[in-house]
Design a protein around this motif. Structure first.
Motif, short mmCIF file in Angstrom:
data_model
loop_
_atom_site.label_atom_id
_atom_site.label_comp_id
_atom_site.label_asym_id
_atom_site.label_seq_id
_atom_site.Cartn_x
_atom_site.Cartn_y
_atom_site.Cartn_z
N HIS A 45 32.62 48.95 29.19
CA HIS A 45 31.81 47.97 28.46
C HIS A 45 30.97 47.15 29.44
O HIS A 45 29.76 46.97 29.25
CB HIS A 45 32.73 47.06 27.63
CG HIS A 45 32.03 45.84 27.13
ND1 HIS A 45 31.19 45.86 26.05
CD2 HIS A 45 32.02 44.56 27.60
CE1 HIS A 45 30.70 44.64 25.85
NE2 HIS A 45 31.19 43.85 26.78
N LEU A 46 31.62 46.68 30.49
CA LEU A 46 30.90 45.88 31.49
C LEU A 46 29.75 46.66 32.10
O LEU A 46 28.64 46.13 32.28
CB LEU A 46 31.85 45.49 32.64
CG LEU A 46 32.61 44.18 32.58
CD1 LEU A 46 33.37 43.99 33.89
CD2 LEU A 46 31.70 43.00 32.32
N PRO A 97 37.82 37.13 32.43
CA PRO A 97 36.79 37.73 31.59
C PRO A 97 37.36 38.87 30.72
O PRO A 97 37.02 38.99 29.54
CB PRO A 97 35.77 38.26 32.60
CG PRO A 97 35.95 37.40 33.81
CD PRO A 97 37.41 37.04 33.84
N TRP A 133 37.29 38.84 26.68
CA TRP A 133 36.62 39.94 25.99
C TRP A 133 37.60 40.64 25.03
O TRP A 133 37.25 40.95 23.89
CB TRP A 133 36.08 40.94 27.02
CG TRP A 133 35.38 42.11 26.42
CD1 TRP A 133 34.14 42.14 25.87
CD2 TRP A 133 35.91 43.44 26.28
NE1 TRP A 133 33.84 43.39 25.41
CE2 TRP A 133 34.90 44.21 25.65
CE3 TRP A 133 37.11 44.05 26.64
CZ2 TRP A 133 35.08 45.57 25.36
CZ3 TRP A 133 37.29 45.39 26.36
CH2 TRP A 133 36.28 46.15 25.72
N PHE A 138 29.79 42.11 39.35
CA PHE A 138 30.67 41.31 38.52
C PHE A 138 32.01 41.11 39.23
O PHE A 138 32.71 42.07 39.54
CB PHE A 138 30.91 41.99 37.17
CG PHE A 138 31.52 41.07 36.14
CD1 PHE A 138 30.72 40.19 35.41
CD2 PHE A 138 32.90 41.06 35.92
CE1 PHE A 138 31.27 39.33 34.47
CE2 PHE A 138 33.46 40.20 34.97
CZ PHE A 138 32.64 39.34 34.24
N ASP A 193 30.31 33.62 28.31
CA ASP A 193 29.42 34.75 28.08
C ASP A 193 30.18 35.76 27.21
O ASP A 193 31.09 36.42 27.67
CB ASP A 193 29.04 35.36 29.44
CG ASP A 193 28.10 36.55 29.31
OD1 ASP A 193 28.00 37.13 28.20
OD2 ASP A 193 27.48 36.91 30.32
N ARG A 222 35.44 38.06 39.70
CA ARG A 222 36.07 36.85 39.14
C ARG A 222 35.99 35.69 40.11
O ARG A 222 35.84 34.55 39.70
CB ARG A 222 37.53 37.15 38.78
CG ARG A 222 37.66 38.04 37.56
CD ARG A 222 39.11 38.33 37.26
NE ARG A 222 39.87 37.12 37.12
CZ ARG A 222 41.18 37.03 37.37
NH1 ARG A 222 41.86 38.09 37.78
NH2 ARG A 222 41.81 35.89 37.21
N VAL A 260 26.78 46.51 29.83
CA VAL A 260 26.13 45.19 29.81
C VAL A 260 25.41 44.95 31.13
O VAL A 260 24.25 44.52 31.16
CB VAL A 260 27.18 44.09 29.56
CG1 VAL A 260 26.54 42.70 29.71
CG2 VAL A 260 27.82 44.24 28.18
N TYR A 315 37.33 48.14 29.36
CA TYR A 315 36.56 46.94 29.67
C TYR A 315 35.50 47.24 30.72
O TYR A 315 34.36 46.81 30.62
CB TYR A 315 37.50 45.84 30.15
CG TYR A 315 36.81 44.57 30.60
CD1 TYR A 315 36.01 43.84 29.72
CD2 TYR A 315 36.94 44.11 31.90
CE1 TYR A 315 35.38 42.68 30.13
CE2 TYR A 315 36.31 42.95 32.33
CZ TYR A 315 35.52 42.24 31.44
OH TYR A 315 34.90 41.09 31.85
N GLU A 351 29.37 38.48 26.08
CA GLU A 351 29.15 39.89 26.40
C GLU A 351 30.09 40.39 27.50
O GLU A 351 30.49 41.54 27.50
CB GLU A 351 27.69 40.13 26.82
CG GLU A 351 26.74 39.98 25.64
CD GLU A 351 25.29 40.21 26.03
OE1 GLU A 351 24.47 40.41 25.12
OE2 GLU A 351 24.96 40.16 27.23
N THR A 352 30.38 39.51 28.45
CA THR A 352 31.25 39.92 29.56
C THR A 352 32.61 39.23 29.53
O THR A 352 33.53 39.65 30.22
CB THR A 352 30.61 39.58 30.92
OG1 THR A 352 30.47 38.15 31.00
CG2 THR A 352 29.26 40.24 31.09
N GLY A 353 32.70 38.15 28.78
CA GLY A 353 33.95 37.39 28.75
C GLY A 353 34.05 36.34 29.85
O GLY A 353 35.05 35.64 29.96
N ARG A 354 33.03 36.24 30.66
CA ARG A 354 33.10 35.30 31.79
C ARG A 354 32.93 33.85 31.35
O ARG A 354 32.06 33.54 30.53
CB ARG A 354 32.01 35.64 32.80
CG ARG A 354 31.81 34.55 33.85
CD ARG A 354 30.60 34.85 34.70
NE ARG A 354 30.93 35.80 35.73
CZ ARG A 354 31.68 35.51 36.78
NH1 ARG A 354 32.19 34.32 36.93
NH2 ARG A 354 31.93 36.42 37.69
N ARG A 366 21.38 44.31 32.33
CA ARG A 366 20.95 43.13 33.08
C ARG A 366 20.31 43.52 34.41
O ARG A 366 19.31 42.91 34.82
CB ARG A 366 22.15 42.21 33.31
CG ARG A 366 22.66 41.59 32.02
CD ARG A 366 23.84 40.66 32.24
NE ARG A 366 24.32 40.16 30.95
CZ ARG A 366 25.30 39.29 30.79
NH1 ARG A 366 25.94 38.83 31.86
NH2 ARG A 366 25.68 38.90 29.58
#
Lengths: 283, 156, 799
Positions: A267-268, C781, C785, A184, C655, A186, A271, A264, C657-660, A275
């Motif tokens: 949490h990520l 993100p 979120w 993940f 999204d 940005r 998730v 955060y 779930e991730t804020g993206r 995935r």
């Protein structure tokens, strides 16, 4: 920006490199240089001696060694990505390596360099931990082998001593395993904000074995052994997987920075682990 | 000082350099190859991209001494007999540059990406250029240029 | 590969490939940093690591004796000769501005200020020695928060007695351009709709790709400065005024310049220091900044807090808008720092017919790096605010955001239209641009998909962002600038030299740094004079070659500089006509000029303009009293701004779930008037949109509590790569501007102005079902979120 002055050595053998390291007061090892050279340019480091491993042929390449792959520490990321042995027996590493920085950096940057740099946001350490790699560390007094869980000691700190070199990494073969590296970021060339490495052996309709490790969720890669246990025996479907990974971030100590705070990231991690596992099962 | 022998754009050079000299500074200041530029100090922007033995590298994240014994190709070594390289021509045709500062690095990386993937999709081009920043074009015409060059055999 | 280009019958309007490209794609460029002059020395700056401090001592002894060092210059060494860096836009009579020395003398006010400069034989030696300069600081408390700054609890510059630099107010009732906004607000409170919001325009960094570089050669009669600047002419004048050097003794050259975006619209400390150093040592000196330095000290942009009140009737008809801005100047006023938020004052009402409008701006100092122009300068901020508000209004009314806009915008038949902010919009057709954008976008289909995703509680929600914008381009009518207390005019100059061989040199005062002037001006002049495109050479960026000019910023080049070139061409034709008539033994009145040829009406007798130029050159047989030259010059001072407009539509997937956020589709239809070169126009839009998207999603200059820039490298200041911006659909409508002969409007900033609100409106639209009504920029993100978490906690939830 120009680095401070240093003496430069480019030995052609490991022994010569070790001798140079043992003789020097303040030496840095130059592998691919993709992290070190920016640091030198910004003068965040100003070593007196640079020992460049780029001319040591014996440190390059991937070969089979019984139930493991023996990877030379100076094997560039690009070679790892393209290597058929890596793709067959340690696909997770190739997949994660594809996400490192950008193509130019992957041409120069090396597997061993990324491991010894031990950036908590780095991708290679996590894959090595996930697959239970072993590290061969050479010193003037011989070579020792260190397990993955003992190799990464802290932020930017590994078991490799100042006068030692990481020469080889032995990655146990995970032939036939599904794997996925869920990263993940940005923007594309960013270091991982959080990433999850997952490798699974599926037997019939359920997960027989699982390897899960997290990037940037602490000062070193985090192997999620509890989650690995919980995944065993379940079917790789969304609800079951999500339930199995729900507390993957428990006990982790992720950083807070411009890209997100610790909550955060926890949490990520949850998730992304879901995935990653599902993608590994699919692939 | 360290002795290096480097072939740049087909010409061999032998020089004594300080080990701390970055490859990009060697190219610019010693050889006058100012077509290759420096845009950052953290290996992010890719403006300094050249080819080392045929593969793209960031010449600001490499020491000149590391290039000893190697072949370097810069943006200035692409055109042959006054003929633009297909990638250079495609950048011109599709208006893939504005201020042009990122262009040398972008072109060098674009050529490299076609070596791995001679017929890239839009997304594949973008991914292949992830290490090169452009502030002017929004990348759209750069993607178009790379695909145009691909059709014209730009990988070579 | 060969691509054949058909020779166009007319140049204007054709997608000419750029003349500039040949040198740029082959690396035969002339960046300032490429320069090597005999005996040239190199500079390294010692910069303050702290944001605010008294300098208690600067010890340069060790640095001075380091290898290769010729001089170390401190603030006290040059205190009497360095002057103060200029602010050309005192927005209020009582504007407060601290002195701004190029090298700090006894105090520093932001991290990165120069405290000393090392001059050495090589850049490496200069850098080595710079680390040996020992500066002691007595640190002082920093002022970073804008509201706290405005409250004056701690002063950035105690001598000023306040942190408030200036306050600037516009009120439509006072200006007699509209009603009283307080009445409108009261009415809305009593039974209409009142929307009150506060938005933050985060601090951005222009991040042009070419780091700034300056070379000064003090040898010879004239001192020559090469600089990576947008403004060679203004720079020359300002240096003359501040550095005690006669303007006539200074030549400024802007060679190839690698982007600016307003960031190189500045007179910089580095330019002054390099000038001082070169004069002191008597040898050429070069300074090139590193990217880290550039991000830290090259001026930043935006950084405003916008407090907004929109009053409307129940049906969504807006009745008034009140804007209260707090704008961060940073530690000093740069060239136009104080005017940037004021430019926005004219744009908050945008394309709409607002009956009442009040704008007030408070400019405050902080211990951040200085701010100044950044692509759009004041207008993106205003457009963001109003376009976000129009979406909020639509939500309140329960109407489609496009409908609510149409209800309020100026209809095409209502032009010319004088706005509540007193500007006269000459032309526009918002209906046409919006209809086209809507169709290209597939607006209705995407709305349908959005409803479906909401229905099934999809973790990835779809949002549709709308932005209908206008902007004022062509800065600016000199009388308007005068009324706004700007220190200079807004004209532009061009001259045309008809060479004996028939070739044409066009000299423009508008100096390009990526915009493609060489191509566009060639097209304009080639058409007008009827000469081949290839025969026109456009010269710029050197005060010796192009002595007059006002440079390049504010989407002004084409609408002012391009028109100046056109008018100069017309003057050439007028002169040539006299000579041609003499050559053809006819009366000038009997000649017509077309496609480069003068012909005697009704005959086939004629002569080409090239032959006339040659006749003027040899001057053997010219009409009595005719000065032997066809050369002409023109200075264009516009009567009005031009007003491009357009409709941008952006579909985002968020999204949850991730804020993206991922941009799925981006469509823009822009009306920039007549187009000289569609390729260049499209390119400007692509790049502009990408920069606006970057503000919405990625970029922010972040400081820590001590005033240190945290996002101080491109690893942390996230300039997007090709992967991070979408491919976009661009199209145009063409409503000519009525303010100039070509009907052109300007396009340099349009994309950036329009796209930021389009993206953020899309994100908020995606998250409406969760009770979200705002996400602060950049919409990372993590922020998305966090907003979702907060909305969930306060009882929101998906439909």
């Amino acid at each position: 920006m120009i680095p401070a002055k240093f003496d430069y050595h480019a030995p052609s053998t490991v022994d010569e490199a070790l001798r140079l390291l043992s003789e020097a007061e303040d030496a840095k090892v130059l592998a691919g240089g993709q992290s070190l050279i920016p640091v030198l340019r910004l003068r965040l480091a100003a070593p007196e001696v640079i020992v460049d491993l780029g001319r040591i042929e014996e440190l390059r390449g991937v070969r089979e060694d019984g139930d493991a792959l023996a990877v030379g520490a100076m094997t560039p990321h690009a070679d790892m990505i393209a290597d058929p042995l890596v793709r067959e027996h340690a696909a997770l590493v190739a997949e994660a390596a594809e996400t490192i920085a950008d193509p130019q950096v992957r041409h120069r940057g090396t597997f061993g360099g990324a491991l010894v740099h031990a950036d908590p946001a780095g991708d290679m350490p996590t894959t090595a931990v996930a697959l239970g790699a072993e590290f061969l560390i050479a010193g003037t007094r011989g070579t020792r082998t260190v397990a993955a869980e003992d190799f990464f000691e802290d932020l930017f700190t590994t078991a490799v001593g100042e006068d030692e070199l990481l020469t080889q990494v032995r990655i146990p073969k995970h032939t036939g395993w599904g794997s996925h590296y869920e990263k993940f970021v940005r923007v594309a060339q960013q270091w991982s904000i959080v990433a999850v490495a997952a490798a699974l052996r599926i037997d019939g309709d359920s997960i027989a074995e699982a390897r899960v490790a997290l990037t940037n969720m602490g000062s070193t890669p985090v192997r999620a052994t509890a989650v690995e246990q919980r995944l065993i025996g379940i079917a790789p479907v969304a609800d079951a997987v999500r339930e199995a990974v729900v507390d993957v971030a428990e006990g982790t100590h992720p950083p807070s920075d411009l890209n997100g705070d610790a909550d955060y990231r926890r949490h990520l991690a949850t998730v992304l682990t879901g995935r990653a596992v599902l993608a590994a099962a699919a692939g | 000082m360290t002795q290096i022998n480097v072939t740049v754009d087909g010409i061999s050079y032998s020089d004594e350099v300080e080990p701390r000299t970055l490859l990009v500074h060697y190219l610019r200041e010693w050889l006058g190859k100012t077509g290759t530029v420096v845009g950052c100090d953290t290996s992010n922007c890719g403006a300094c991209t050249v080819h080392l033995d045929g593969r793209s590298v960031k010449s600001c994240t490499m020491l000149a001494v590391q290039a000893d014994g190697h072949q370097v190709t810069t943006i200035e070594g692409l055109a042959e007999n006054g003929q633009l390289h297909p990638m250079q021509q495609a950048f011109h045709e599709t208006h893939a540059l504005q201020c042009g500062f990122c262009t040398p690095g972008m072109i060098m990386q674009a050529i490299d990406l076609l070596k791995d993937n001679p017929d890239p999709s839009d997304d594949e081009v973008r991914l292949g250029l992830e290490g090169n920043l452009c502030r002017c074009t929004g990348y759209q015409n750069i993607v178009k240029a790379v695909q145009t060059a691909a059709k014209a055999g730009g990988a070579t | 590969m060969t691509v054949t280009e058909e020779r166009p019958t007319t140049e204007v309007g054709t997608p000419r490939r750029r003349k500039e490209d040949q040198r740029l794609v082959t690396g035969r460029t002339r960046w300032t940093d490429n320069l090597q002059l005999p005996g040239m020395l190199h500079l390294a700056m010692v910069r303050s690591p702290v944001a605010r401090a008294k300098i208690t001592s600067v010890d340069v002894a060790e640095a001075r004796s380091a290898p290769g060092v010729l001089a170390v210059i401190t603030g006290s060494d040059v205190a009497d000769i360095q002057g103060s860096l200029p602010n050309a836009w005192p927005v209020a009579e009582d504007q407060k501005a601290p002195p701004h020395p190029a090298i700090a003398v006894d105090q520093v006010s932001f991290a990165g200020e120069i405290v000393a400069c090392v001059v050495a034989r090589s850049a490496a030696e200069a850098r080595d020695a710079s680390e040996l300069v020992d500066v002691e600081y007595d640190e002082l408390p920093v002022v970073l928060d804008l509201a706290q700054a405005a409250a004056d609890t701690e002063l950035v510059h105690p001598d000023l007695g306040t942190n408030v630099s200036a306050r600037w107010v516009f009120d439509s009732a006072e200006a007699c351009s509209g009603g009283n906004v307080e009445d409108a607000i009261q009415e809305a409170r009593d039974g209409g709709i009142l929307i009150e919001r506060t938005y933050r325009q985060q601090r951005l960094i222009p991040a042009f790709m070419e780091p700034r570089s300056v070379v000064v050669d003090p040898t010879g009669e004239q001192t020559t400065m090469w600089s990576a600047t947008q403004i060679p002419h203004i720079l020359r004048l300002m240096l003359a005024l501040t550095c005690d050097i006669p303007e006539s003794k200074l030549r400024v050259i802007a060679p190839d310049v690698g982007g600016g975006f307003g960031g190189k619209l500045q007179v910089t400390p580095e330019e002054v220091v390099t000038l001082l150093a070169a004069r002191q040592v008597g040898r050429p000196c070069k300074y090139t900044e590193s990217r880290s330095e550039s991000l830290m000290v090259a001026h930043h942009g935006r950084d405003q807090i916008q407090k907004l009140t929109l009053a409307a009737k129940q049906d969504g008809t807006v009745t008034g808008l009140k804007v209260e801005l707090l704008a961060d100047m940073g530690a000093y006023l740069g060239l136009v720092t104080s005017g940037v938020p004021i430019l926005g004052a004219f744009m908050f009402n945008a394309i709409y017919k607002f009956p009442a409008y009040h704008f007030a701006c408070t400019n405050v100092f902080t211990n951040h790096a200085w701010t100044d122009a950044y692509r759009g300068a004041g207008r993106p901020e205003a457009t963001y605010a109003i376009e976000r508000l129009m979406d909020e209004l639509a939500q309140e009314v329960g109407a489609d955001p496009l409908e609510i806009r149409e209800k309020n915008w100026i209809k095409h038949e209502e032009f010319p239209f004088t706005t509540v902010a007193t500007l006269e919009y000459d032309s526009g057709n918002y209906e046409a641009a919006t209809a086209k954008a809507r169709e290209l976008f597939g607006y209705d289909e995407l709305r349908k998909e959005q409803a479906e995703r909401r229905e099934r509680n999809d973790p990835v929600q779809l949002g549709i962002g709308v932005s209908t914008y206008t902007e004022m381009c062509g800065l600016a009518p000199s009388r308007v600038l005068g009324a706004l207390s700007y220190a200079a005019g807004g004209w532009e100059h061009a001259s045309i030299r008809m060479l004996a061989s028939g070739k044409v040199e066009v000299v423009t005062g508008s100096s390009a740094h990526g915009q493609g002037h060489e191509t566009a001006w060639s097209q304009i002049v080639a058409d007008r004079l009827g000469v081949p495109f290839e025969d026109v050479e456009v010269l710029h960026g050197d005060t010796l070659v192009a002595p007059k000019g006002m440079d390049t910023y504010g989407s002004r080049s084409l609408v002012i500089g391009g028109i100046a070139a056109l008018r100069a061409a017309d003057k050439v034709i007028e002169k040539a006509k006299v000579v041609a008539a003499h050559m053809l033994e006819a009366s000038p009145d009997d000649l017509e000029f077309s496609a480069g040829k003068f012909t005697v009406k009704g005959t086939d007798k004629g002569t080409g303009i090239g032959d006339v130029a040659f006749a003027a050159f040899h001057a053997h047989d010219l009409p009595d009293g005719f000065e032997p030259s066809l050369d002409a010059e023109a200075t264009m001072d516009p009567d009005n701004f031009s007003f491009p407009h357009g409709t941008h539509l952006c579909a985002v997937e968020v999204d949850t779930e991730t804020g993206r956020t991922t941009i799925r589709k981006y469509v823009c239809v822009d009306d920039v008037g007549k187009v000289i070169n569609p390729l260049i126009v499209e390119g400007q839009l692509h790049g502009g949109v990408a920069q606006g998207i970057a503000q919405a999603l990625f970029e922010e200059a972040v400081y820590d509590e001590s005033g240190t820039l945290v996002s101080g490298s491109l690893t942390d200041y996230l300039v997007p790569s090709a992967v991070d911006v979408p491919s976009m659909v661009t199209d145009r409508t063409e409503t000519p501007s009525l303010t100039n002969e070509l009907g052109v409007k300007g396009v340099g900033e349009a994309g950036t102005i329009a796209s930021t609100p389009a993206v953020v409106n899309g994100i908020v639209d995606a998250l409406r079902p969760y009770g979200v009504s705002d996400v602060p920029m950049p919409c990372t993100p993590h922020r998305v979120w966090t907003v979702l978490q907060a909305a969930g906690a306060s009882g929101g939830g998906a439909a």
